[in-house]
Enzyme design. Sequence first.
Site, PDB file in Angstrom:
ATOM      1  N   SER A 105       0.827  -1.195   0.000  1.00 43.20           N
ATOM      2  CA  SER A 105       0.000   0.000   0.000  1.00 43.20           C
ATOM      3  C   SER A 105       0.874   1.263   0.000  1.00 43.20           C
ATOM      4  O   SER A 105       1.731   1.420  -0.867  1.00 43.20           O
ATOM      5  CB  SER A 105      -0.971  -0.045   1.186  1.00 43.20           C
ATOM      6  OG  SER A 105      -2.000   0.903   1.017  1.00 43.20           O
TER       7      SER A 105
ATOM      8  N   ASP B  97      -5.309  -3.994  -2.525  1.00 40.57           N
ATOM      9  CA  ASP B  97      -4.468  -3.823  -1.336  1.00 40.57           C
ATOM     10  C   ASP B  97      -4.525  -5.090  -0.469  1.00 40.57           C
ATOM     11  O   ASP B  97      -5.584  -5.682  -0.270  1.00 40.57           O
ATOM     12  CB  ASP B  97      -4.995  -2.623  -0.552  1.00 40.57           C
ATOM     13  CG  ASP B  97      -4.033  -2.107   0.502  1.00 40.57           C
ATOM     14  OD1 ASP B  97      -3.442  -2.919   1.233  1.00 40.57           O
ATOM     15  OD2 ASP B  97      -3.883  -0.876   0.604  1.00 40.57           O
TER      16      ASP B  97
END
Length: 333
Positions: free
Chosen positions: A33, A191
């Site tokens: 991320s 993610d």
Amino acid sequence: MLAGGNALGAYHAGAYEVLRARGIEPDWVVGASIGAVTAAIIVGNAPEDRIPRLRQFWDEATHHTGLSATDLLKPRQYYNGAHALLTLAWGRPNIFRQRLPGLWSALPWMPDDVALFDHAPLRGTLERLVDFERLNRSETRLTVACSDVTTGEEVYVDTTREAIRPEHILASTALLPAFPPVEVEGRLLCDIGYTNNLPLDPLFATEPERDLLCIALDLFSVQAPRPASLDAVLERANDLIFASPGRRAVAGLTREYALRQRLDPDGPRVTLLHVVHRPGADQLAAKSFDFSPSSIRDRWAAGVRDMARGADRLDRPAPADAPAEQRFVYEPV
């Protein structure tokens, strides 16, 4: 290892500033991320340009409203909350923007959508701040962590096996349902944060051939004071979701290396320095969307402070009663 956490990622930049100043350069960087964004900026720039590029990224991300913060707790919480609401309303021009229909797709007469925001602006930012040709030919290995939306499988894109492109970083930052998943070579990726926000797995998939120092920078803590408000309960729930997989991974490594110690006491020594961001009382449940100048500054400074403590701990001699041939040393900060 750089974990995810959106606006909390300024902590990574402060920590790396300390490593750079002390001449500690990584052979391998794993990012998830916002950690993947930080990792790409680090690996995709010349060493002398890395800190300036990180500052540029966070200067552009900061929400400059002209409002001044205060040291008083309640006003500072309102200040942080107001900036988080402004971010959710207007986005950040270098990272994400509003998406249509987005939230409006919940209405029965609107077309369906899969995300609230569009993080396409991040692609342009990456192309400005990261030299992907340098990144892919660098001697520093880079691994970007994602999840496959349809299978739930963890996906690790690695420069030793394939070229990393901007879409891989976008996929790593695509936290559902805030941001849309990204299709890369036929796979729909997002993610990894909900399942493995501190993905140590690539580093320990095989036993290291020589002594290894792993510095893991975590943006969520499993420890916090007892919550006394609804917002604090929401923050605690969010922290536990993102921090718990890292705790399980460390516990598993501890058990694994205890067995390795018995089987091969003379094998490579592993030191895991786990540096964890612990937010102040002014931070709210929406802290991941708080790009206020004071919060970004405080997180960068916290990264500097905590990483300096961690580096000092590495320089300390081992305690006299420590096992002489300990295979796995866990150092939490």
